[in-house]
Design an enzyme around this catalytic site. Structure first.
Site, short mmCIF file in Angstrom:
data_model
loop_
_atom_site.label_atom_id
_atom_site.label_comp_id
_atom_site.label_asym_id
_atom_site.label_seq_id
_atom_site.Cartn_x
_atom_site.Cartn_y
_atom_site.Cartn_z
N ASP A 188 -0.16 0.31 9.37
CA ASP A 188 -0.55 -0.51 10.51
C ASP A 188 0.54 -0.59 11.58
OD1 ASP A 188 -2.76 -0.95 8.98
OD2 ASP A 188 -2.42 -3.08 8.64
N ARG B 205 -25.91 11.35 17.55
CA ARG B 205 -25.75 9.97 17.09
C ARG B 205 -24.50 9.31 17.67
NH1 ARG B 205 -27.49 10.20 10.65
NH2 ARG B 205 -29.58 11.07 11.00
N LEU C 5 -8.47 7.89 2.84
CA LEU C 5 -8.28 9.27 3.28
C LEU C 5 -7.12 9.40 4.26
CD1 LEU C 5 -12.02 10.30 3.80
CD2 LEU C 5 -10.47 11.14 2.02
N GLY D 264 0.82 -1.21 0.00
CA GLY D 264 0.00 0.00 0.00
C GLY D 264 0.85 1.26 0.00
N THR E 281 4.51 0.82 6.72
CA THR E 281 3.12 0.40 6.74
C THR E 281 2.35 1.24 7.74
OG1 THR E 281 1.55 -1.36 7.30
CG2 THR E 281 3.69 -1.48 8.35
N GLY F 8 -6.08 -1.84 9.63
CA GLY F 8 -5.54 -2.68 10.69
C GLY F 8 -6.02 -4.11 10.51
N ARG F 9 -5.27 -4.89 9.72
CA ARG F 9 -5.69 -6.28 9.42
C ARG F 9 -5.49 -7.18 10.62
NH1 ARG F 9 -6.44 -9.65 4.97
NH2 ARG F 9 -6.14 -7.88 3.56
N ARG G 167 -4.37 7.60 4.16
CA ARG G 167 -3.08 7.31 3.55
C ARG G 167 -2.76 8.25 2.40
NH1 ARG G 167 -3.86 1.27 1.77
NH2 ARG G 167 -1.72 1.26 2.47
#
Length: 400
Positions: free
Chosen positions: A160, A195, A315, A17, A158, A203-204, A317
């Site tokens: 993450d 709301r 947005l 990415g 990365t 975040g895998r 990255r």
């Protein structure tokens, strides 16, 4: 007449990415390398550029690589993304349909290992050192090349922040900065309509990108891949947060890899997998939003609370790097050159305990770097712990 000695050649590639900070890293490597007497080649589209080269000096391979100059890198370094482009190509596992046309006769299995071609192409280009910049997938193939005998120096990148061996990966700070800014922006709508605001973030396997913004105060709760949460408990907490808030709203950050009790696996956009075996995540935020809305009457005197659901996605990255992702890539790039000038290779440049350093490159494949739930995540309150900050690194929970 004495033959002129060839300048050593360094190649750079970016894989996986895109993140802000890649172009500053490319610039730092290139400028230092040129001043130390090296030539520099940029490989296009990550590992894809190294499998598509046709080894013929009369063939135009400009879609696979370019010679880098100070002028070229100075124009690009302030921008986000990577001007060398990127891909999720894994040369060790190339599907039959993705084998370059000129190699199809030789490689016709369903899955093909094109590593012999990569090594020949590196030799064809005259490359002496390779600097891949990427996450654990991209760098795992860098480990493979090093094991094959090629000189590799790896740079971790990365959002993450989950590359093992380093406290910091390029892109993480900007991701956190963007998440904080976008959450603050969306809070005005959540407050106006009273709301619950649900935001899905990257975040895998690791929840750092949800944990840090929550710790910074922009969200009441966060749910992460490392802990399978209870959706009723999350709803109860968010309703409590909303009712205590004079503006009558509450917020939660949901890691894309998070799951809750009763949801047996991560939520994927499709069953299609990339070359590293990963299906594209996305959609857990919408599922959590629907479930929270269904459950709110149970904790809100029978009344339903409406939800704002937003996937922050690309947005966080996109755009230019923040200060940290301008400084760290510069340092990482120069660290890589320091090692090369010493004749050292097979290393990963790192930030460890607030200091720049390097580690053996195979640390990348040694284990997964994830949030230490017991130490950093309050499973009862579904938010980070706020304690034991003494002697922690800059981003608190990024050490292993």
């Amino acid at each position: 007449m004495e033959q002129q000695k060839k300048s050593p050649i360094i190649a750079i590639l970016t894989g996986g990415g895109d993140v802000p900070g890649l172009n500053p890293a490319i610039r730092a490597i290139t400028i230092r390398a040129l001043r130390e007497g090296f030539s520099v080649i940029g490989i296009r589209r990550g590992w894809a550029g190294l499998i598509e080269i046709i080894r013929d000096k009369h063939v135009d391979n400009s879609h696979c690589f370019e010679v880098l100059t100070e002028e070229r890198v100075n124009k690009a370094f302030r921008t986000g993304g990577t001007f060398l482009h990127t891909s999720r190509t894994n040369p060790a596992k190339v599907a039959k349909d993705n084998v370059p046309e000129h190699l199809k006769a030789k490689y016709n299995k369903d899955i093909n290992d094109l590593t012999p071609e990569v090594i020949k192409n590196l030799s064809f280009l005259g490359i002496d050192y390779l600097i891949p910049i990427g996450g654990d997938d991209t760098l795992s193939y860098g480990v493979r090349l090093y094991q094959e005998g090629f000189k590799v120096i790896a740079i971790p990148k990365t959002m993450d922040n989950d590359v093992t061996g380093t406290d910091y990966c390029i892109g993480f700070s900007t991701c956190v900065t963007r998440t904080i800014a976008l959450t603050d922006m969306l809070r005005t709508s959540a407050g106006s309509h009273e709301r619950i605001l649900v935001m899905e973030v990257f975040g895998r396997y690791a929840g750092f990108t949800a944990m840090l913004p929550t710790m910074a105060g922009v969200a009441n709760r966060c749910v992460i891949p490392e802990y399978k949460f209870n959706i009723e408990r999350l709803t109860e907490l968010l309703v409590e947060d909303r009712n205590r808030n004079p503006s009558k709203y509450s917020t939660v950050l949901v890691s894309e890899g998070a799951t809750f009790e009763g949801l047996e696996q991560m939520v994927f956009q499709s069953s299609e997998r990339d070359a590293f075996g990963h299906a594209k995540l996305g959609g857990i935020g919408e599922i959590v939003s629907r479930k929270i809305k269904e459950l709110t009457p149970k904790f809100n005197n029978g009344k339903t609370i409406n939800i704002i659901s937003q996937n922050l996605g690309y947005l966080v990255r996109g755009g230019e790097p923040d200060a940290i992702d301008s400084i760290v890539p510069m340092a990482f790039g120069n660290l890589a050159l320091d090692l090369i000038l010493k004749g050292v290779h097979g290393r990963l440049v790192v930030l460890k305990n607030g200091r720049y350093d390097n580690m053996p490159i195979d640390v990348v494949t040694s284990k997964k770097k994830i949030v230490n739930v017991e130490r950093y995540y309050n499973t009862e309150r579904l938010r980070p712990f706020y304690k034991s900050f003494e002697m922690q690194p800059l981003f608190i929970m990024t050490s292993e």
